[in-house]
Design a protein around this motif. Structure first.
Motif, short mmCIF file in Angstrom:
data_model
loop_
_atom_site.label_atom_id
_atom_site.label_comp_id
_atom_site.label_asym_id
_atom_site.label_seq_id
_atom_site.Cartn_x
_atom_site.Cartn_y
_atom_site.Cartn_z
N LEU A 184 -25.34 -13.21 43.28
CA LEU A 184 -23.93 -13.21 43.66
C LEU A 184 -23.27 -12.03 42.97
N THR A 185 -22.38 -11.35 43.67
CA THR A 185 -21.58 -10.29 43.06
C THR A 185 -20.13 -10.72 43.14
N ILE A 186 -19.48 -10.73 41.99
CA ILE A 186 -18.09 -11.21 41.91
C ILE A 186 -17.22 -10.04 41.45
N ASP A 187 -16.19 -9.76 42.22
CA ASP A 187 -15.28 -8.66 41.93
C ASP A 187 -14.40 -9.03 40.72
N SER A 188 -14.35 -8.15 39.73
CA SER A 188 -13.52 -8.43 38.55
C SER A 188 -12.05 -8.13 38.79
N LEU B 83 -4.90 -8.67 39.42
CA LEU B 83 -5.77 -9.77 38.99
C LEU B 83 -6.89 -9.25 38.09
N ARG B 84 -7.20 -10.00 37.02
CA ARG B 84 -8.28 -9.66 36.10
C ARG B 84 -9.14 -10.89 35.91
N GLY C 198 -12.83 -3.18 37.08
CA GLY C 198 -13.47 -2.29 38.03
C GLY C 198 -14.98 -2.48 38.13
N TYR C 199 -15.58 -3.22 37.21
CA TYR C 199 -17.01 -3.50 37.27
C TYR C 199 -17.23 -4.93 37.75
N PRO C 200 -18.24 -5.15 38.57
CA PRO C 200 -18.48 -6.51 39.07
C PRO C 200 -19.25 -7.35 38.05
N LEU C 201 -19.16 -8.65 38.22
CA LEU C 201 -20.01 -9.60 37.51
C LEU C 201 -21.09 -9.99 38.50
N GLN C 202 -22.33 -9.89 38.06
CA GLN C 202 -23.44 -10.26 38.93
C GLN C 202 -24.14 -11.47 38.34
#
Length: 176
Positions: free
Chosen positions: A133-137, A143-144, A87-91
């Motif tokens: 860049l923001t990547i959806d986790s 998907l994880r 639920g948290y993005p990777l930036q």
């Protein structure tokens, strides 16, 4: 015998200070000029924690002949760990040298059964020169995100004579 006046002391002090400043400037200039080149790094951030990500692989590009590249001078590193809770993005924060290049990133997701799903994004998916860049986790509930590899590809010809690309640089992050 002459006595030193306040003006004389101030002038001598200013001259000495100017001489020290010039010496420091010369030393700094020489140190910067002789410093080794530093491979670019990215910064990854998730859920209140950031890490600096050095290259997993970085090869200098040298042109040999008319159309051939030599990528033999390579340095290796390690994949960096950064936990990205669901639920948290990777930036990712990119330096200008990467943001302005034709980069691509392989996003690796795991399914609940352990199967792996890859997704590729590239500089074409973002505005020119995007530095972040923001990547959806979790792009889908099943998907994880388990890893990301950002690459700088260069053109190459494979053993069958077909044109392709190979990465000359890569940054790797394990997120699970």
């Amino acid at each position: 015998m002459n006595k030193l006046t306040g003006r004389t002391i101030a002038a001598l002090s200013a001259g000495a200070l100017l001489l020290v400043a010039a010496a420091v400037a010369v030393v700094v200039t020489v140190a910067v000029r002789n410093a080794p080149d530093h491979d670019p790094e990215i910064t990854a951030y998730a859920h209140g924690r950031s890490v600096t990500v050095p290259p997993y692989q970085y090869c200098d590009i040298r042109i040999v002949g008319e159309d051939q590249l030599d990528l033999s001078n390579c340095r290796g590193g390690e994949s960096i760990d950064l936990e990205v809770p669901p639920g948290y993005p990777l930036q990712l924060s990119l330096p200008r040298s990467i943001a302005d290049a034709p980069w691509l990133a392989q996003l690796v997701y795991a399914l609940p059964n352990g199967d792996v799903v890859d997704r590729v994004i590239s500089h074409n998916d973002y505005p020119d020169g995007a530095l972040a860049l923001t990547i959806d986790s979790r792009p889908l509930p099943e998907l994880r995100l388990i890893g990301v590899e950002l690459q700088l590809p260069v053109p190459a010809i494979d053993e069958n004579g077909r044109e392709t690309t190979v990465p000359h640089a890569a940054w790797s992050i394990r997120t699970a």
